[in-house]
Design a protein around this motif. Sequence first.
Motif, PDB file in Angstrom:
ATOM      1  N   HIS A 198       0.873  -1.572   0.148  1.00 57.98           N
ATOM      2  CA  HIS A 198       0.070  -0.149   0.123  1.00 57.98           C
ATOM      3  C   HIS A 198       0.917   1.215   0.024  1.00 57.98           C
ATOM      4  CE1 HIS A 198      -3.341   2.738   0.663  1.00 57.98           C
ATOM      5  NE2 HIS A 198      -2.669   3.266   1.709  1.00 57.98           N
ATOM      6  N   GLN A 199       0.425   2.272  -0.893  1.00 56.12           N
ATOM      7  CA  GLN A 199       1.313   3.471  -0.966  1.00 56.12           C
ATOM      8  C   GLN A 199       0.530   4.605  -0.220  1.00 56.12           C
ATOM      9  OE1 GLN A 199       1.771   3.457  -5.342  1.00 56.12           O
ATOM     10  NE2 GLN A 199       3.834   2.624  -4.597  1.00 56.12           N
TER      11      GLN A 199
ATOM     12  N   ASN B 181       0.208   7.054  -7.108  1.00 56.34           N
ATOM     13  CA  ASN B 181       1.229   6.538  -7.430  1.00 56.34           C
ATOM     14  C   ASN B 181       1.758   7.567  -8.610  1.00 56.34           C
ATOM     15  OD1 ASN B 181       2.526   4.725  -9.968  1.00 56.34           O
ATOM     16  ND2 ASN B 181       2.434   3.415  -8.256  1.00 56.34           N
TER      17      ASN B 181
ATOM     18  N   CYS C 249      -8.023  -3.748  -5.945  1.00 57.19           N
ATOM     19  CA  CYS C 249      -7.661  -2.347  -5.609  1.00 57.19           C
ATOM     20  C   CYS C 249      -7.297  -1.982  -4.299  1.00 57.19           C
ATOM     21  CB  CYS C 249      -9.055  -1.427  -5.784  1.00 57.19           C
ATOM     22  SG  CYS C 249     -10.496  -1.980  -4.944  1.00 57.19           S
ATOM     23  N   GLY C 250      -7.321  -2.934  -3.316  1.00 50.23           N
ATOM     24  CA  GLY C 250      -7.035  -2.628  -1.906  1.00 50.23           C
ATOM     25  C   GLY C 250      -7.661  -1.452  -1.343  1.00 50.23           C
ATOM     26  N   LYS C 251      -6.900  -0.677  -0.691  1.00 53.99           N
ATOM     27  CA  LYS C 251      -7.424   0.574  -0.283  1.00 53.99           C
ATOM     28  C   LYS C 251      -6.529   1.816  -0.972  1.00 53.99           C
ATOM     29  CE  LYS C 251      -4.876   1.033   3.978  1.00 53.99           C
ATOM     30  NZ  LYS C 251      -4.963   1.579   5.205  1.00 53.99           N
ATOM     31  N   SER C 252      -6.128   1.700  -2.301  1.00 53.17           N
ATOM     32  CA  SER C 252      -5.479   2.377  -3.005  1.00 53.17           C
ATOM     33  C   SER C 252      -5.890   3.837  -3.196  1.00 53.17           C
ATOM     34  CB  SER C 252      -5.110   1.787  -4.407  1.00 53.17           C
ATOM     35  OG  SER C 252      -4.391   2.698  -5.278  1.00 53.17           O
TER      36      SER C 252
ATOM     37  N   ASP D 248      -4.777   5.671  -5.284  1.00 57.08           N
ATOM     38  CA  ASP D 248      -4.720   5.908  -6.902  1.00 57.08           C
ATOM     39  C   ASP D 248      -6.290   6.112  -7.259  1.00 57.08           C
ATOM     40  OD1 ASP D 248      -2.060   5.547  -6.772  1.00 57.08           O
ATOM     41  OD2 ASP D 248      -2.109   3.551  -7.747  1.00 57.08           O
TER      42      ASP D 248
ATOM     43  N   GLU E 234     -12.102  -5.774  -4.820  1.00 62.22           N
ATOM     44  CA  GLU E 234     -11.204  -6.172  -3.666  1.00 62.22           C
ATOM     45  C   GLU E 234     -12.043  -7.346  -2.707  1.00 62.22           C
ATOM     46  OE1 GLU E 234      -8.002  -5.528  -2.540  1.00 62.22           O
ATOM     47  OE2 GLU E 234      -8.687  -6.947  -0.925  1.00 62.22           O
TER      48      GLU E 234
ATOM     49  N   ARG F  29      -2.346  -1.818 -11.153  1.00 65.49           N
ATOM     50  CA  ARG F  29      -0.979  -1.797 -10.426  1.00 65.49           C
ATOM     51  C   ARG F  29      -1.183  -3.002  -9.398  1.00 65.49           C
ATOM     52  NH1 ARG F  29       0.627  -0.574  -5.010  1.00 65.49           N
ATOM     53  NH2 ARG F  29       2.745  -0.314  -4.936  1.00 65.49           N
TER      54      ARG F  29
END
Length: 228
Positions: free
Chosen positions: A23-24, A28, A51-54, A56, A71, A132
Motif C-alpha cells: 500500500h502506498q 502512484n 484495488c486494496g485501499k489504493s 490511486d 477487492e 497496479r
Amino acid sequence: MTGATMQADYWHQKWADNKIGFHQERANKRLEHHWPELGLAGDETVFVPLCGKSLDMLWLHRQGLSVLGVELSEKAVQSFFSDNALTCEQHESDGFLVFTGTAEAQGIQILVGDYFSLTPDHLHHCKALYDRASLIAMNQDMRSSYAAHLGRLLAPGTRGLLLAISYDEGRMEGPPFSVPQENVHELLGEHFDIGELAHYSGPERLGNLADRGLETLDERVYVLTRNP
Ligand SMILES: C[S@@+](CC[C@H](N)C(=O)[O-])C[C@H]1O[C@@H](n2cnc3c(N)ncnc32)[C@H](O)[C@@H]1O
C-alpha cells in the motif's frame, strides 16, 4: 482447500495483520505521470482490479473519472472510505458487498468479493482500466487465469495502464512476483494491444523490497487496449 481459497485466506490474513507493504501512502507517481498519455475523454469509468485501499482510486476520481474497484477484503474497503473521510452506502448484489460512495465520493464504487466472480455485465460501463500490483500479486497459474478473465471482462476498445515490476528471480521468491515484459505479452497478448510507455530501472526503486536480497528492480508502464 482449493488454490483459490488458499489465495483468499492469504490476503485476508495480510489485511487482518496489517501486513500491507504494497500500500502506498500517496497516489502512484507513474499513474500521475502516464495517465494523460492514454488520451481518454476524461469522463470514463475506470475498472481498478484488486484495488486494496489504493489512493490511486482517489486520484482518478479527482481527475473527473468514475471508479469501479474490486477487492476481496472488506476491511480494505472500509478503510479506504474511513481513512479518507469519505461516506458510502452498502448493499449486497450478485454475491458482492457493494460500497457506493456518496457526497464527495459519488462516482466511486467498490465491489467486495472475488475478481473471478465478476462477469462482463458488472463492467459494462467501464471504458478504462488501471492495474497496479495485480499480476505481481499472483503466481504464474493464477496470473494466467487472471489475464484470461480480464480479456473476457473488458469490452473492445477499453484502454488503460498496467504497472508491473520485474527482478532477478534467483534472488527473491514472490510475492510480489517478477512479471517481465515477455510474461506480460504471453499473458495478455491474445486479447490486448500492448505498448510500453516507460521503463524505470535501478536500486533506488527497491523500496520495501530492499531487505529481501534484491539489488535492483525494473518497473514498466504499459498501455493496454482491448482488441476489437
Ligand atoms: C498487492 S495488493 C495490490 C492492491 C492495490 N492494487 C494497490 O496498488 O495498493 C493485491 C490486492 O488484491 C486483493 N486480492 C487478491 N486476490 C483477489 C481476488 N481474487 N479478488 C479480489 N481481490 C483480490 C488483495 O486482498 C490485495 O488487497
